[in-house]
Motif scaffolding. Structure first.
Motif, PDB file in Angstrom:
ATOM      1  N   ASP A 140       0.498  -1.123   0.172  1.00  0.00           N
ATOM      2  CA  ASP A 140      -0.007   0.134   0.545  1.00  0.00           C
ATOM      3  C   ASP A 140       1.098   1.461   0.723  1.00  0.00           C
ATOM      4  O   ASP A 140       0.500   2.597  -0.462  1.00  0.00           O
ATOM      5  CB  ASP A 140      -0.954  -0.012   0.798  1.00  0.00           C
ATOM      6  CG  ASP A 140      -2.420   0.354   0.731  1.00  0.00           C
ATOM      7  OD1 ASP A 140      -2.582  -0.046  -0.292  1.00  0.00           O
ATOM      8  OD2 ASP A 140      -2.895   0.448   1.381  1.00  0.00           O
ATOM      9  N   VAL A 141       1.627   1.176   0.777  1.00  0.00           N
ATOM     10  CA  VAL A 141       3.099   2.432   0.809  1.00  0.00           C
ATOM     11  C   VAL A 141       3.965   2.612  -0.628  1.00  0.00           C
ATOM     12  O   VAL A 141       4.114   3.398  -1.419  1.00  0.00           O
ATOM     13  CB  VAL A 141       3.635   1.947   2.624  1.00  0.00           C
ATOM     14  CG1 VAL A 141       5.003   3.182   2.032  1.00  0.00           C
ATOM     15  CG2 VAL A 141       2.872   2.077   2.952  1.00  0.00           C
ATOM     16  N   PHE A 142       4.400   0.907  -1.129  1.00  0.00           N
ATOM     17  CA  PHE A 142       5.046   1.171  -1.961  1.00  0.00           C
ATOM     18  C   PHE A 142       5.026   1.210  -3.382  1.00  0.00           C
ATOM     19  O   PHE A 142       5.222   1.514  -4.250  1.00  0.00           O
ATOM     20  CB  PHE A 142       6.592  -0.012  -1.791  1.00  0.00           C
ATOM     21  CG  PHE A 142       7.130   0.865  -0.633  1.00  0.00           C
ATOM     22  CD1 PHE A 142       7.955   1.470  -0.595  1.00  0.00           C
ATOM     23  CD2 PHE A 142       6.791  -0.001   0.902  1.00  0.00           C
ATOM     24  CE1 PHE A 142       9.078   1.880   0.323  1.00  0.00           C
ATOM     25  CE2 PHE A 142       7.463   0.509   1.753  1.00  0.00           C
ATOM     26  CZ  PHE A 142       8.781   1.406   1.829  1.00  0.00           C
ATOM     27  N   ARG A 143       3.447   0.591  -3.233  1.00  0.00           N
ATOM     28  CA  ARG A 143       2.496   0.536  -4.728  1.00  0.00           C
ATOM     29  C   ARG A 143       3.115   1.883  -5.717  1.00  0.00           C
ATOM     30  O   ARG A 143       3.028   1.948  -6.758  1.00  0.00           O
ATOM     31  CB  ARG A 143       1.650  -0.330  -4.823  1.00  0.00           C
ATOM     32  CG  ARG A 143       0.750  -0.989  -6.063  1.00  0.00           C
ATOM     33  CD  ARG A 143       0.255  -1.983  -5.639  1.00  0.00           C
ATOM     34  NE  ARG A 143       0.819  -2.690  -5.485  1.00  0.00           N
ATOM     35  CZ  ARG A 143      -0.304  -4.072  -5.286  1.00  0.00           C
ATOM     36  NH1 ARG A 143      -2.084  -3.235  -4.916  1.00  0.00           N
ATOM     37  NH2 ARG A 143       0.252  -5.538  -5.044  1.00  0.00           N
ATOM     38  N   SER A 144       2.439   2.942  -4.784  1.00  0.00           N
ATOM     39  CA  SER A 144       2.960   3.942  -5.501  1.00  0.00           C
ATOM     40  C   SER A 144       3.912   4.569  -5.848  1.00  0.00           C
ATOM     41  O   SER A 144       4.099   5.821  -6.633  1.00  0.00           O
ATOM     42  CB  SER A 144       1.920   5.489  -4.429  1.00  0.00           C
ATOM     43  OG  SER A 144       1.054   4.977  -4.230  1.00  0.00           O
ATOM     44  N   THR A 145       4.947   4.410  -5.218  1.00  0.00           N
ATOM     45  CA  THR A 145       5.975   4.887  -5.651  1.00  0.00           C
ATOM     46  C   THR A 145       6.868   3.977  -6.662  1.00  0.00           C
ATOM     47  O   THR A 145       7.861   4.225  -7.276  1.00  0.00           O
ATOM     48  CB  THR A 145       7.166   4.216  -4.515  1.00  0.00           C
ATOM     49  OG1 THR A 145       7.202   2.814  -4.198  1.00  0.00           O
ATOM     50  CG2 THR A 145       6.315   4.416  -3.213  1.00  0.00           C
ATOM     51  N   VAL A 146       6.469   2.995  -7.121  1.00  0.00           N
ATOM     52  CA  VAL A 146       6.407   2.184  -8.907  1.00  0.00           C
ATOM     53  C   VAL A 146       6.385   2.974  -9.386  1.00  0.00           C
ATOM     54  O   VAL A 146       6.343   3.752 -10.706  1.00  0.00           O
ATOM     55  CB  VAL A 146       5.684   0.956  -8.795  1.00  0.00           C
ATOM     56  CG1 VAL A 146       5.964  -0.285 -10.076  1.00  0.00           C
ATOM     57  CG2 VAL A 146       6.489  -0.424  -7.480  1.00  0.00           C
ATOM     58  N   GLY A 147       4.822   3.238  -9.216  1.00  0.00           N
ATOM     59  CA  GLY A 147       4.651   4.662 -10.015  1.00  0.00           C
ATOM     60  C   GLY A 147       5.224   6.021 -10.462  1.00  0.00           C
ATOM     61  O   GLY A 147       5.186   6.194 -11.482  1.00  0.00           O
ATOM     62  N   ALA A 148       5.685   5.723  -9.602  1.00  0.00           N
ATOM     63  CA  ALA A 148       6.353   7.168  -9.805  1.00  0.00           C
ATOM     64  C   ALA A 148       7.973   6.589  -9.826  1.00  0.00           C
ATOM     65  O   ALA A 148       8.889   7.710 -10.695  1.00  0.00           O
ATOM     66  CB  ALA A 148       6.932   7.541  -8.290  1.00  0.00           C
ATOM     67  N   ALA A 149       8.468   5.568  -9.863  1.00  0.00           N
ATOM     68  CA  ALA A 149       9.137   5.759 -10.971  1.00  0.00           C
ATOM     69  C   ALA A 149       9.394   5.219 -12.228  1.00  0.00           C
ATOM     70  O   ALA A 149      10.041   5.543 -13.416  1.00  0.00           O
ATOM     71  CB  ALA A 149       9.281   4.059 -10.397  1.00  0.00           C
ATOM     72  N   ALA A 150       8.378   4.702 -12.497  1.00  0.00           N
ATOM     73  CA  ALA A 150       7.896   5.025 -14.018  1.00  0.00           C
ATOM     74  C   ALA A 150       7.407   6.026 -14.710  1.00  0.00           C
ATOM     75  O   ALA A 150       8.177   6.594 -15.820  1.00  0.00           O
ATOM     76  CB  ALA A 150       6.388   4.116 -14.695  1.00  0.00           C
ATOM     77  N   LEU A 151       7.241   7.263 -13.530  1.00  0.00           N
ATOM     78  CA  LEU A 151       7.292   8.360 -13.678  1.00  0.00           C
ATOM     79  C   LEU A 151       8.537   9.538 -14.679  1.00  0.00           C
ATOM     80  O   LEU A 151       8.334   9.746 -15.627  1.00  0.00           O
ATOM     81  CB  LEU A 151       6.540   8.880 -13.495  1.00  0.00           C
ATOM     82  CG  LEU A 151       6.278  10.844 -12.818  1.00  0.00           C
ATOM     83  CD1 LEU A 151       5.420  11.392 -14.545  1.00  0.00           C
ATOM     84  CD2 LEU A 151       5.556  11.148 -12.006  1.00  0.00           C
ATOM     85  N   GLY A 152       9.359   8.761 -13.776  1.00  0.00           N
ATOM     86  CA  GLY A 152      10.604   9.212 -13.614  1.00  0.00           C
ATOM     87  C   GLY A 152      11.072   9.295 -15.095  1.00  0.00           C
ATOM     88  O   GLY A 152      11.687   9.892 -16.194  1.00  0.00           O
ATOM     89  N   MET A 153      10.626   8.064 -15.125  1.00  0.00           N
ATOM     90  CA  MET A 153      11.865   7.068 -17.148  1.00  0.00           C
ATOM     91  C   MET A 153      10.828   7.913 -17.760  1.00  0.00           C
ATOM     92  O   MET A 153      11.101   8.060 -19.093  1.00  0.00           O
ATOM     93  CB  MET A 153      10.899   5.382 -16.692  1.00  0.00           C
ATOM     94  CG  MET A 153      12.357   4.334 -16.348  1.00  0.00           C
ATOM     95  SD  MET A 153      12.012   3.063 -15.769  1.00  0.00           S
ATOM     96  CE  MET A 153      12.597   2.355 -14.425  1.00  0.00           C
ATOM     97  N   ALA A 154       9.811   8.100 -17.893  1.00  0.00           N
ATOM     98  CA  ALA A 154       8.510   9.147 -18.948  1.00  0.00           C
ATOM     99  C   ALA A 154       9.248   9.764 -19.381  1.00  0.00           C
ATOM    100  O   ALA A 154       9.418  10.758 -20.471  1.00  0.00           O
ATOM    101  CB  ALA A 154       7.413   8.470 -18.255  1.00  0.00           C
ATOM    102  N   ARG A 155       9.123  10.508 -18.187  1.00  0.00           N
ATOM    103  CA  ARG A 155      10.265  12.708 -18.190  1.00  0.00           C
ATOM    104  C   ARG A 155      10.984  11.896 -18.874  1.00  0.00           C
ATOM    105  O   ARG A 155      11.247  13.057 -19.596  1.00  0.00           O
ATOM    106  CB  ARG A 155      10.541  12.792 -16.530  1.00  0.00           C
ATOM    107  CG  ARG A 155       9.139  13.277 -16.116  1.00  0.00           C
ATOM    108  CD  ARG A 155       9.180  14.112 -14.561  1.00  0.00           C
ATOM    109  NE  ARG A 155       8.053  14.190 -13.448  1.00  0.00           N
ATOM    110  CZ  ARG A 155       7.544  14.724 -14.332  1.00  0.00           C
ATOM    111  NH1 ARG A 155       6.682  15.840 -14.762  1.00  0.00           N
ATOM    112  NH2 ARG A 155       6.473  15.232 -13.100  1.00  0.00           N
ATOM    113  N   ARG A 156      12.296  10.793 -18.470  1.00  0.00           N
ATOM    114  CA  ARG A 156      13.182  11.359 -18.884  1.00  0.00           C
ATOM    115  C   ARG A 156      13.447  11.401 -21.081  1.00  0.00           C
ATOM    116  O   ARG A 156      13.760  11.559 -21.760  1.00  0.00           O
ATOM    117  CB  ARG A 156      14.189   9.944 -18.373  1.00  0.00           C
ATOM    118  CG  ARG A 156      15.836   9.731 -19.317  1.00  0.00           C
ATOM    119  CD  ARG A 156      16.603  11.320 -19.509  1.00  0.00           C
ATOM    120  NE  ARG A 156      17.789  10.884 -20.042  1.00  0.00           N
ATOM    121  CZ  ARG A 156      19.294  11.108 -19.164  1.00  0.00           C
ATOM    122  NH1 ARG A 156      18.409  10.283 -17.733  1.00  0.00           N
ATOM    123  NH2 ARG A 156      20.317  10.349 -19.864  1.00  0.00           N
ATOM    124  N   ALA A 157      12.453  10.398 -20.973  1.00  0.00           N
ATOM    125  CA  ALA A 157      12.173   9.668 -22.658  1.00  0.00           C
ATOM    126  C   ALA A 157      11.381  10.859 -23.074  1.00  0.00           C
ATOM    127  O   ALA A 157      12.001  11.290 -24.232  1.00  0.00           O
ATOM    128  CB  ALA A 157      10.566   9.300 -22.667  1.00  0.00           C
TER     129      ALA A 157
END
Length: 372
Positions: free
Chosen positions: A234-251
């Motif tokens: 519940d805590v860390f699942r949102s952070t997976v989305g954040a990591a994906a977001l970081g990769m998308a921003r770099r792309a």
């Protein structure tokens, strides 16, 4: 980075903005690292993140917005750095949320970078179906005996401490699981296989053969393992989305540079209407993902007991959207996009696993539907 205006959104406080700026400077000086020897790279990253003070956010009192900002920033610079940070938090999440004072002594080691942690939930026959866990923990004089197999364990083989989930049998299915804190040097723990994947990370299958743990290795109460695992996710699942977001921003950033500088028949790609349409779609997906990720993090930080629906929405949308953004980045880079070693080629390999681990996308759809 072209856009940092999202830091002005009301989800964040001044301390988050200051932290994000300091981390950006740190990343510029330390990342990316050489991934040639993945185990060595991860050990070095954990040590460096600990020395830089960033791992102090990964254990103890968990601020989800901070975790998400750190993961987004690290993932934008180096996906392996994000992995190293994330596993220190996820690996010891059960201890941060439910551990005893003696168990929490491990947090001093994992948040300083002295020790590497791992979260051992998945088995050959139970990935998304946690209730199918077959590893057993049986009471013996003075403690517990654990037997079973765990697989796809991040940091498997290099971790110093594991949180292990096993069936203790208080009730059928998910209600009969418990969580245990297990040092890596216990007798009976064996690395069966190191698993190679398209974006190399330390992963392993582990065998527990008569592993004996003391009574105080139990985290929380016997039979509360499923609740503990879901609370951690519940805590860390949102952070997976954040990591994906970081990769998308770099792309998106890499693609902005590409379409401005690449010319066809004397015209920059950025001047072509179809390319502009693709760029607009990429920017829209990035902002929508960010809103869902930081909504979920903010709700949890406001004291919500559970954010299962919000976290599922954030994880599902952000990872799926990032896959689409990165795929378009590869397309707009042309041949350069599939050249091994290019930034967007690396992102293309890194993003795929995020739609699977910590709850595959279709599992998140089920979670969201049930919440309705």
């Amino acid at each position: 980075m072209s856009d940092r205006t999202y830091l002005d959104w009301p989800f964040f406080e001044a301390r988050h903005r200051e932290m994000a700026a300091a981390l950006e400077d740190w990343c510029g000086a330390h990342l990316p690292v050489d991934h040639g020897d993945v185990d060595a790279a991860c050990r070095g990253l954990v040590a460096a993140l600990g020395a830089g003070g960033w791992l102090r956010h990964s254990g103890g009192s968990l601020d989800v917005r901070t975790l998400c900002l750190i993961r987004e920033t690290l993932a934008r610079h180096d996906a392996l750095a994000d992995f190293a940070f994330a596993m220190q938090g996820l690996g010891m999440g059960a201890v941060s949320l439910f551990g005893t004072a003696s168990q929490r002594e491990w947090l001093g080691k994992t948040t300083s970078g002295e020790a590497i942690s791992a979260f051992a939930l998945t088995e050959p026959g139970s990935g998304s179906d946690v209730a199918a866990t077959s590893t057993t923990a049986v009471r013996v004089p003075g403690g517990w005996r654990l037997d079973g197999v765990k697989t796809w364990i991040s940091n498997g083989g290099i971790a110093d401490v594991y949180v292990i989930f096993a069936r203790t049998g208080e009730a059928p299915g998910a209600r009969g699981l418990s969580a245990f804190l297990m040092p890596a040097d216990v007798a009976g723990l064996r690395v069966v296989e190191r698993q190679e994947v398209i974006a190399p990370h330390p992963l392993a299958t582990l065998a527990l053969e008569g592993v004996t743990l003391p009574e105080d290795a139990l985290i929380g109460e016997a039979g509360a393992g499923f609740k503990i695992a879901m609370s951690v996710l519940d805590v860390f699942r949102s952070t997976v989305g954040a990591a994906a977001l970081g990769m998308a921003r770099r792309a998106l950033d890499e693609t902005l540079h590409r379409v401005r500088s690449r010319k066809i028949q004397g015209l920059a790609l950025a001047e072509m209407q179809m390319v502009q349409g693709h760029m607009a779609d990429m920017a829209l997906k990035v902002d929508a993902a960010a809103l869902l990720v930081y909504r979920a993090a903010w709700v949890k930080d406001q004291g919500a007991a559970r954010v299962t629906r919000e976290a599922a929405m954030a994880k599902l949308y952000a990872t799926e959207a990032a896959q689409e953004v990165i795929d378009m980045a590869v397309q707009l880079h042309g041949g350069e996009g599939v050249r091994h070693g290019s930034v967007v080629e690396g992102l293309y390999r890194e993003i795929r696993a995020l739609r699977i681990y910590e709850g595959a996308s279709d599992v998140q759809r089920i979670v969201i539907a049930r919440s309705l």
